[in-house]
Write a protein that holds these residues in place. Structure first.
Motif, PDB file in Angstrom:
ATOM      1  N   SER A  51      47.149  12.708  28.583  1.00  0.00           N
ATOM      2  CA  SER A  51      47.021  13.445  29.886  1.00  0.00           C
ATOM      3  C   SER A  51      47.776  12.424  31.050  1.00  0.00           C
ATOM      4  O   SER A  51      47.648  11.433  31.173  1.00  0.00           O
ATOM      5  CB  SER A  51      45.504  13.503  30.029  1.00  0.00           C
ATOM      6  N   ARG A  53      47.394  14.316  34.567  1.00  0.00           N
ATOM      7  CA  ARG A  53      46.554  15.133  35.624  1.00  0.00           C
ATOM      8  C   ARG A  53      45.162  14.692  35.571  1.00  0.00           C
ATOM      9  O   ARG A  53      44.663  14.426  36.501  1.00  0.00           O
ATOM     10  CB  ARG A  53      46.747  16.428  36.158  1.00  0.00           C
ATOM     11  N   THR A  54      44.845  15.167  34.549  1.00  0.00           N
ATOM     12  CA  THR A  54      43.070  15.112  34.183  1.00  0.00           C
ATOM     13  C   THR A  54      42.677  13.717  34.158  1.00  0.00           C
ATOM     14  O   THR A  54      41.793  13.411  35.040  1.00  0.00           O
ATOM     15  CB  THR A  54      42.952  15.583  32.793  1.00  0.00           C
ATOM     16  N   ARG A 102      38.377  15.191  26.532  1.00  0.00           N
ATOM     17  CA  ARG A 102      39.574  16.045  26.109  1.00  0.00           C
ATOM     18  C   ARG A 102      39.811  16.134  24.800  1.00  0.00           C
ATOM     19  O   ARG A 102      40.023  14.889  24.213  1.00  0.00           O
ATOM     20  CB  ARG A 102      40.773  15.664  27.050  1.00  0.00           C
ATOM     21  N   HIS A 129      40.129  25.256  29.178  1.00  0.00           N
ATOM     22  CA  HIS A 129      40.354  24.290  30.081  1.00  0.00           C
ATOM     23  C   HIS A 129      39.935  24.650  31.464  1.00  0.00           C
ATOM     24  O   HIS A 129      40.536  24.947  32.461  1.00  0.00           O
ATOM     25  CB  HIS A 129      42.168  24.264  30.290  1.00  0.00           C
ATOM     26  N   MET A 229      49.450  21.029  23.042  1.00  0.00           N
ATOM     27  CA  MET A 229      49.184  19.827  22.364  1.00  0.00           C
ATOM     28  C   MET A 229      48.437  20.180  21.028  1.00  0.00           C
ATOM     29  O   MET A 229      47.667  20.928  21.162  1.00  0.00           O
ATOM     30  CB  MET A 229      48.435  19.036  23.079  1.00  0.00           C
ATOM     31  N   CYS A 264      49.970  25.210  35.193  1.00  0.00           N
ATOM     32  CA  CYS A 264      48.916  23.896  35.026  1.00  0.00           C
ATOM     33  C   CYS A 264      49.575  22.465  34.874  1.00  0.00           C
ATOM     34  O   CYS A 264      49.048  21.522  35.362  1.00  0.00           O
ATOM     35  CB  CYS A 264      48.020  24.169  33.695  1.00  0.00           C
ATOM     36  N   PRO A 266      51.608  19.777  32.115  1.00  0.00           N
ATOM     37  CA  PRO A 266      53.302  19.629  32.136  1.00  0.00           C
ATOM     38  C   PRO A 266      54.218  21.042  31.972  1.00  0.00           C
ATOM     39  O   PRO A 266      53.586  21.794  31.058  1.00  0.00           O
ATOM     40  CB  PRO A 266      53.514  18.433  31.240  1.00  0.00           C
ATOM     41  N   ARG A 292      43.239  19.897  41.593  1.00  0.00           N
ATOM     42  CA  ARG A 292      42.343  19.540  40.312  1.00  0.00           C
ATOM     43  C   ARG A 292      41.387  18.344  40.838  1.00  0.00           C
ATOM     44  O   ARG A 292      39.981  18.478  40.373  1.00  0.00           O
ATOM     45  CB  ARG A 292      43.098  18.863  39.221  1.00  0.00           C
TER      46      ARG A 292
END
Ligand code: CP
Ligand code: NVA
Length: 316
Positions: A51, A53-54, A102, A129, A229, A264, A266, A292
């Protein structure tokens, strides 16, 4: 709201309340006003997948709220060596005030929420998500003024993003068209759930396989990677299956004149969309990424602050 596992758990008023709080927190950051609402609170962040961003938006967001976030890679905690989800949940509940996770299997997030005694936030599973989709809806509302009656077209893989978009849009009364190659449609149970929600909110759900038809009348066009993923082994096969599903300028031009482009991230330029689209003037992808953080701060305040208030009241 005790956990955030899926957008379907939220009522329309709860989503509106989250958006109002997000507006307030976002303005305060812009105006340099501090808001240490979660001072003394800790968020445990379990990551079984990569991850950018998250991780960064939760960690920074918690810091801005005066709290502390712990990055718990599954390579480093005992979960990665076979400790059960349930024992992990019970242990972490003795130390931290909330968990963001996650992972792959959605049932692991449900089990974590069930076994622990603190709020759990789904930071992405193979199925859903929700934090991403709340940020997306908030971004569309910022750009378009309101959500009800607007049309979102998603083109590409019927993955966790497509599933959560189905649940989020139909909740707030947006029309949604999902366009995928045969065999890559969203989860069939989620399509059913979205159609039920759409009946209640007065919106429409369409599942199509022709991108040109799908983008007609769209206010927003959304795409995501063709190999999520966990799908890495199928990448070559998927690149072939998704030929013809790339979001191009030509396709964008078939939607409404003021259509916006979402992803969202990548993103993989030259695959699910051209560089011209994602780097062009209709793209709002970095506003989405920024949002986010703002929406997740509102989620944490609602869950962690309200949970500690409830605990205090039950102890009195
Ligand atoms: N959109 C999103 O969740 O990005 P990361 O995988 O970088 O967290
Ligand atoms: N569908 C993508 C989303 C990444 C944020 C994945 O699951 O890898």
């Amino acid at each position: 709201m005790r956990h955030l596992l899926t957008v379907a758990d939220l009522g329309v008023e709860e989503i509106e309340g989250l958006f109002d709080l997000t507006d307030k927190l976002k303005r305060e950051v812009e105006d340099g006003i501090k808001h240490p609402i979660l001072a003394g609170k800790t968020l445990g962040m379990i990551f079984q997948k990569s991850s950018t961003r998250t991780r960064v938006s939760f960690e920074t967001g918690t810091f801005q709220l005066g709290g502390h976030a712990l990055f718990l890679s599954s390579n480093d905690i005992q979960l990665g060596r076979g400790e059960t989800v349930s024992d992990t949940a019970k242990t972490l509940s003795r130390y931290v005030d909330g968990i963001m996770i996650r992972t792959y299997d959605h049932s692991d997030v449900e089990e974590l929420a069930e076994a622990g005694s603190i709020p759990v936030i789904n930071g992405l599973t193979d199925l859903l998500h929700p934090c991403q989709i709340l940020a997306d809806l908030y971004t569309i509302q910022e750009k378009k003024g309101n959500l009800k009656g607007k049309k979102l077209t998603y083109i590409g893989d019927g993955n966790n993003i497509a599933n959560s978009l189905l649940l989020g849009t139909t909740k707030v009364g947006m029309d949604i068209t999902i366009c995928t190659p045969a065999g890559y449609e969203p989860d069939s149970e989620i399509i059913k759930e979205a159609k039920t929600q759409a009946e209640m909110s007065g919106s429409q759900v369409e599942i199509l396989d022709d991108p040109v038809v799908a983008v007609e009348g769209a206010d927003a066009i959304y795409t995501d990677t063709w190999a999520s993923m966990g799908d890495e082994a199928e990448k070559a096969e998927r690149l072939k299956a998704f030929e013809g599903f790339q979001v191009t300028t030509e396709l964008m031009n078939k939607a409404k004149d003021d259509v916006i482009f979402l992803h969202c991230l990548p993103a993989y330029r030259g695959q699910e969309m051209t560089a011209e689209v994602i780097d062009g003037p209709q793209s709002v992808v970095f506003d989405e990424a920024e949002n986010r953080m703002h929406i997740q701060k509102a989620i944490m305040v609602k869950l962690m602050e309200e949970n500690s208030q409830n605990m205090q009241e039950s102890n009195e």
